[in-house]
Design an enzyme around this catalytic site. Structure first.
Site, PDB file in Angstrom:
ATOM      1  N   THR A   1      87.368  88.388 -37.222  1.00  0.00           N
ATOM      2  CA  THR A   1      86.880  87.024 -37.027  1.00  0.00           C
ATOM      3  C   THR A   1      87.917  86.105 -36.402  1.00  0.00           C
ATOM      4  O   THR A   1      87.589  85.256 -35.571  1.00  0.00           O
ATOM      5  CB  THR A   1      86.423  86.440 -38.378  1.00  0.00           C
TER       6      THR A   1
ATOM      7  N   ASP B   1      87.511  92.494 -44.241  1.00  0.00           N
ATOM      8  CA  ASP B   1      86.816  93.427 -45.133  1.00  0.00           C
ATOM      9  C   ASP B   1      87.665  94.625 -45.527  1.00  0.00           C
ATOM     10  O   ASP B   1      87.590  95.107 -46.666  1.00  0.00           O
ATOM     11  CB  ASP B   1      85.508  93.900 -44.500  1.00  0.00           C
TER      12      ASP B   1
END
Length: 348
Positions: free
Chosen positions: A18, A95
């Protein structure tokens, strides 16, 4: 500004995630920006009197698609560039960041320079993004040196939301808050406020600053994870523990290392250990440690041949096994090394 950073050079490695995304003004979709133009995106970095170069993975890797091949590529890149830079900042999706930081900590022995993972919950071009602060703090810490010119934090770390944590002690615990990571069983290495406060008492330092680290890219991924839960069936346990594919199995147990006392469960565990499999016990709890001597169920696992993961995270136990199994074909060697504190991953 830390004057010790004046002569520092940092390699910024963008693997994906991101933090490197920017909204396209035409179609409003998120697309990765050119990290060679990082000072245009984060001009605050120009205030540090250090050189910042960048390397972007091609293709970029979504955090959910991270595999051992990426870790091998990362370690090989750092190995090639080690003499050219004083520190490395790895931009990575959140993640699987804790998995990557844990595994790299074991793949590099005798580290003398910082390798700092960071990322963000919001893209760096978005209003209220946490990406800029995370990146700025990571770069400043990676560039920091002491009076002797040595790195202040020569470890594999995760820097997130103003906290620097040992990589192999960290887990992602929140999917939506800026404070996405925690190191529940080990104190922070540093905290960034008005100034960066380093906790030097817990930072690991090399025995020989002049010795080049050992970079090991061999990995054996034949590992399974068995999470114990109420109602788990005999067939599920047998399929994981006694499958011919895994060379090692991590059992995520209750509390301080407890598991079902049913005869079929203990029989499967015992058989797996008798077949030579490496079976490691880690707790499902976010904090605390495994002590199989407290309760009868834990004692039964220990008697069967299960190894204690002590207070290691699942991510750390996995990375440690990846490395040790890649290093040796001897399961006895791996079992012996698993009980040692190799990179500050367990408290002993």
């Amino acid at each position: 500004m830390n004057t010790a950073a004046l002569k520092s050079s940092i390699l910024l490695i963008y693997t994906g995630g991101t933090i490197g995304m920017k909204e396209d003004p035409v179609d409003q979709t998120l697309k990765p920006f050119d990290f060679s133009q990082i000072l245009d995106e984060v001009p605050e970095l120009g205030k540090f009197a250090c050189r910042i170069d960048s390397h972007t993975f091609d293709p970029l890797i979504d955090s959910s698609d991270v595999e051992p091949r990426m870790w091998q590529e990362l370690v090989s890149l750092i190995d090639r560039k080690y003499e050219e830079y004083d520190g490395f900042v790895i931009l990575h999706g959140t993640d699987t960041m804790a998995y990557s930081a844990s595994t790299l900590s074991f793949m590099i022995e005798g580290l003398t320079k910082p390798i700092i993972f960071t990322g963000s919950q919001l893209p760096i071009g978005r209003p209220r993004t946490d990406g800029k602060e995370n990146l700025i703090s990571a770069v400043e810490i990676a560039a920091a040196k002491d009076d002797q010119g040595h790195a202040v934090v020569p470890e594999v770390c995760i820097c997130f939301d103003n906290v620097l944590m040992r990589g192999n002690r960290t887990s992602k615990i929140n999917s939506s808050d800026f404070r996405a990571f925690r190191s529940e069983n080990f104190p922070a290495l540093a905290e960034a406020g008005i100034n960066i406060r380093y906790n030097r008492a817990v930072i690991r330092y090399p025995e020989d600053w002049e010795r080049r680290p050992i970079f090991d890219t061999e990995i054996d991924p034949r590992i399974a994870i068995l999470k114990i839960h109420p109602g788990i069936t005999e067939n599920v346990v047998r399929d994981i523990l006694l499958s011919p594919e895994p060379r090692a199995v991590i059992i995520e147990t209750y509390g301080s290392g407890n598991a079902p006392s049913k005869p079929w469960f203990l029989s499967s565990v015992r058989r797996a250990c008798e077949e030579g499999k490496i079976v490691v016990n880690v707790t499902q709890c976010l904090a605390g440690n495994v002590d199989m001597s407290i309760y009868a169920t834990g004692k039964a696992l220990e008697k069967a041949g299960v190894l204690s993961g002590h207070d290691s995270t699942t991510e750390s136990a996995l990375g440690k096994l990846f490395h040790l199994m890649g290093k040796s074909s001897s399961n006895d060697y791996v079992k012996k090394e698993m009980l040692k504190n190799l990179r500050g991953e367990i408290t002993k």
